[in-house]
Design a protein around this motif. Sequence first.
Motif, PDB file in Angstrom:
ATOM      1  N   LEU A   1       0.831  -1.194   0.000  1.00  0.00           N
ATOM      2  CA  LEU A   1       0.000   0.000   0.000  1.00  0.00           C
ATOM      3  C   LEU A   1       0.873   1.254   0.000  1.00  0.00           C
ATOM      4  N   SER A   2       0.350   2.316  -0.608  1.00  0.00           N
ATOM      5  CA  SER A   2       1.021   3.610  -0.628  1.00  0.00           C
ATOM      6  C   SER A   2      -0.026   4.700  -0.552  1.00  0.00           C
ATOM      7  N   TYR A   3       0.393   5.895  -0.119  1.00  0.00           N
ATOM      8  CA  TYR A   3      -0.494   7.058  -0.127  1.00  0.00           C
ATOM      9  C   TYR A   3       0.283   8.252  -0.653  1.00  0.00           C
ATOM     10  N   LYS A   4      -0.430   9.265  -1.114  1.00  0.00           N
ATOM     11  CA  LYS A   4       0.199  10.436  -1.727  1.00  0.00           C
ATOM     12  C   LYS A   4       0.166  11.592  -0.729  1.00  0.00           C
ATOM     13  N   SER A   5       1.326  12.199  -0.492  1.00  0.00           N
ATOM     14  CA  SER A   5       1.426  13.320   0.432  1.00  0.00           C
ATOM     15  C   SER A   5       0.772  14.554  -0.170  1.00  0.00           C
ATOM     16  N   GLN A   6      -0.027  15.269   0.645  1.00  0.00           N
ATOM     17  CA  GLN A   6      -0.687  16.482   0.169  1.00  0.00           C
ATOM     18  C   GLN A   6       0.298  17.632   0.008  1.00  0.00           C
TER      19      GLN A   6
ATOM     20  N   SER B   1       5.278   4.766   0.461  1.00  0.00           N
ATOM     21  CA  SER B   1       4.908   3.378   0.763  1.00  0.00           C
ATOM     22  C   SER B   1       4.598   3.238   2.249  1.00  0.00           C
ATOM     23  N   ILE B   2       3.543   2.486   2.548  1.00  0.00           N
ATOM     24  CA  ILE B   2       3.133   2.233   3.929  1.00  0.00           C
ATOM     25  C   ILE B   2       3.795   0.924   4.366  1.00  0.00           C
ATOM     26  N   THR B   3       4.838   1.042   5.146  1.00  0.00           N
ATOM     27  CA  THR B   3       5.586  -0.140   5.587  1.00  0.00           C
ATOM     28  C   THR B   3       5.574  -0.312   7.088  1.00  0.00           C
ATOM     29  N   SER B   4       4.938   0.590   7.832  1.00  0.00           N
ATOM     30  CA  SER B   4       4.899   0.499   9.284  1.00  0.00           C
ATOM     31  C   SER B   4       3.617   1.136   9.784  1.00  0.00           C
ATOM     32  N   GLU B   5       3.334   0.923  11.077  1.00  0.00           N
ATOM     33  CA  GLU B   5       2.136   1.515  11.668  1.00  0.00           C
ATOM     34  C   GLU B   5       2.261   3.036  11.742  1.00  0.00           C
ATOM     35  N   THR B   6       3.498   3.548  11.895  1.00  0.00           N
ATOM     36  CA  THR B   6       3.677   5.002  11.936  1.00  0.00           C
ATOM     37  C   THR B   6       3.270   5.648  10.619  1.00  0.00           C
TER      38      THR B   6
ATOM     39  N   ASN C   1       0.246   8.258   9.617  1.00  0.00           N
ATOM     40  CA  ASN C   1       0.448   9.456   8.795  1.00  0.00           C
ATOM     41  C   ASN C   1      -0.512   9.482   7.613  1.00  0.00           C
ATOM     42  N   ALA C   2      -0.787   8.295   7.065  1.00  0.00           N
ATOM     43  CA  ALA C   2      -1.726   8.234   5.932  1.00  0.00           C
ATOM     44  C   ALA C   2      -3.115   8.676   6.358  1.00  0.00           C
ATOM     45  N   TRP C   3      -3.533   8.320   7.578  1.00  0.00           N
ATOM     46  CA  TRP C   3      -4.877   8.727   8.039  1.00  0.00           C
ATOM     47  C   TRP C   3      -4.974  10.230   8.227  1.00  0.00           C
ATOM     48  N   THR C   4      -3.838  10.925   8.403  1.00  0.00           N
ATOM     49  CA  THR C   4      -3.885  12.386   8.508  1.00  0.00           C
ATOM     50  C   THR C   4      -4.160  13.049   7.165  1.00  0.00           C
ATOM     51  N   GLU C   5      -4.077  12.275   6.055  1.00  0.00           N
ATOM     52  CA  GLU C   5      -4.341  12.807   4.720  1.00  0.00           C
ATOM     53  C   GLU C   5      -5.819  12.717   4.345  1.00  0.00           C
ATOM     54  N   VAL C   6      -6.672  12.332   5.292  1.00  0.00           N
ATOM     55  CA  VAL C   6      -8.105  12.214   5.010  1.00  0.00           C
ATOM     56  C   VAL C   6      -8.687  13.600   4.748  1.00  0.00           C
TER      57      VAL C   6
ATOM     58  N   ARG D   1     -12.458  11.064   3.127  1.00  0.00           N
ATOM     59  CA  ARG D   1     -12.013  10.237   2.011  1.00  0.00           C
ATOM     60  C   ARG D   1     -10.485  10.149   2.018  1.00  0.00           C
ATOM     61  N   LEU D   2      -9.991   8.967   1.725  1.00  0.00           N
ATOM     62  CA  LEU D   2      -8.556   8.704   1.676  1.00  0.00           C
ATOM     63  C   LEU D   2      -8.245   7.884   0.432  1.00  0.00           C
ATOM     64  N   SER D   3      -7.238   8.316  -0.338  1.00  0.00           N
ATOM     65  CA  SER D   3      -6.827   7.603  -1.553  1.00  0.00           C
ATOM     66  C   SER D   3      -5.616   6.732  -1.224  1.00  0.00           C
ATOM     67  N   ILE D   4      -5.709   5.465  -1.613  1.00  0.00           N
ATOM     68  CA  ILE D   4      -4.635   4.490  -1.372  1.00  0.00           C
ATOM     69  C   ILE D   4      -4.279   3.837  -2.707  1.00  0.00           C
ATOM     70  N   TRP D   5      -2.975   3.708  -2.975  1.00  0.00           N
ATOM     71  CA  TRP D   5      -2.502   3.000  -4.165  1.00  0.00           C
ATOM     72  C   TRP D   5      -2.054   1.604  -3.731  1.00  0.00           C
ATOM     73  N   CYS D   6      -2.559   0.588  -4.415  1.00  0.00           N
ATOM     74  CA  CYS D   6      -2.305  -0.803  -4.039  1.00  0.00           C
ATOM     75  C   CYS D   6      -1.577  -1.516  -5.182  1.00  0.00           C
ATOM     76  N   LYS D   7      -0.589  -2.330  -4.860  1.00  0.00           N
ATOM     77  CA  LYS D   7       0.132  -3.104  -5.860  1.00  0.00           C
ATOM     78  C   LYS D   7       0.663  -4.377  -5.206  1.00  0.00           C
ATOM     79  N   PHE D   8       0.999  -5.351  -6.065  1.00  0.00           N
ATOM     80  CA  PHE D   8       1.630  -6.547  -5.561  1.00  0.00           C
ATOM     81  C   PHE D   8       3.087  -6.249  -5.183  1.00  0.00           C
ATOM     82  N   LEU D   9       3.659  -7.048  -4.316  1.00  0.00           N
ATOM     83  CA  LEU D   9       5.056  -6.878  -3.954  1.00  0.00           C
ATOM     84  C   LEU D   9       5.953  -7.115  -5.167  1.00  0.00           C
TER      85      LEU D   9
END
Length: 498
Positions: free
Chosen positions: A396-401, A408-413, A417-422, A426-434
């Motif tokens: 998973l990844s998110y785009k900084s405003q 890339s979202i690799t940890s709980e921290t 931070n991604a939830w602060t971009e709501v 609404r929150l946009s998430i980019w999903c891809k296979f490893l």
Amino acid sequence: MSLTDLIRLWDEGITAADRQEWVTALDRFTAILEPTSKICFNIGCLLLLLGELNQAEKAFDKSICRDEHLAVAFFQRGVTLYKNEKYEEALRDFIEAFNLMRGNQLIDYNQLGLRYKLCTCQVLHNVALAHATIQKWDKAEEALKKALTFKTEAKPNFVDQALEAVLKQELFQLLQLPTGELFRPKKKIVAQLEKQDFLGEAKVVASIIDKDAFSGFAPLQPQAPEPVPQKKAPEKFKTLEGAPHRVLFSFIPNNRGELEVQSGNIVFLLKKGQDNWATVMFNNETGLVPYNYLEPLEPEKGEKSPPSNIPAPPTTIAPERPASVKDENSCTNASQQVIEHSKKIVSKDYHMPVSSIVKVHFKYTVAIRVKPGLSHNELLAVIGKKLHLPEKRLGLSYKSQENGELISITSETKMKNAWTEVRNQRLSIWCKFLEVVALYDYEVSVPYDLGFHEGDIIQVLAEVNNNWLEGQCEGNTGIFPATFVKELSKVEIMNSGM
């Protein structure tokens, strides 16, 4: 909204579209509170016709979320993305539409209410156009040659013309549905909305009274003066069982035993438990709702007033969810942190939203309603279940405003931070296979294969079956054997500087 109102607004929208009153038709369709996949498709086509490309893309997103197998919706969303100059996203939608054709020459949507036959050669024609626009002329030529094998008629010859243009490295015309082609309700269902008079109007055949206009089955008699209408007494709220209550706050269930209700709904209280959960009935369905989410309706005069020991309902924000018997001992630390975080926000006169919509960009885009503040693993589980894919292979990844960078979202921290971009819940998430690394060289033998060399890093886009994967390497996209690659370990990722 009742089914009758939905069919009526649907029919009014189609009638306005037949008169080419596009704005009126769009107003009728958008007035439907719970639109189906077909209604969302109609809204997207009208917005595309009016030039509202971003709004049309969102409408086709909703249509695909409600029916992930509607090939014509992927086709039209690809047209919208292409016109909005999002060529790579348009290419993915056209390829997905081709996969949903499942090798058939065409799909006839007439039985579903759309007077159109989507042909495989049309889809491949647009696939070739998307390749040609991003300067991949070889891929465009391969797609058009494959389209020739799916041609069902001698006319039109748009595939031949497109192939001539590709050989000259020139662009050609984009194919899309004809103007005004929309999903229509069945005529039999629309006809049932009209009231029918099976008895007709009774007429006086003979009477001894001059100018007698009496109609009915009673004996002929002089007309009596019409009675003065009396004021009708107000009707009381009647139900077979249960006391009527009004819902104060919207409630989203966590398990099958709970019942989803919205603010303002009228429910009937069947039983109130000691754990602050109430058993209620709504729309012929029975389930559990927090009792402090309910407010008893004002009783009629002369009726017994409610007992005085019922606590007053809250008037500002929704109260905390009562502990369920099943979930009391299984509350996770992440859920406890979310509750404590919501308390802090409420103390600052800020209302935590009940739910958020996560827009997931994958091969196609889906929208998922979740509780805000989910952990990384919880969000991965929800997305994996929605996409029918193993969560351990997803990234998973998110785009900084601030700078627009994809993180890339690799940890709980980073998840926090991604939830602060709501924004606007609404929150946009980019999903891809490893990503995987090539173990051997692989040469292209047939069209749509992906060639690579030993040691190349490949981004996996989809899992075709147990033996084949679809991926991207150095800007090329195709399929390759799963046994030729392996997943990158954390050590290898660090050594490669990725």
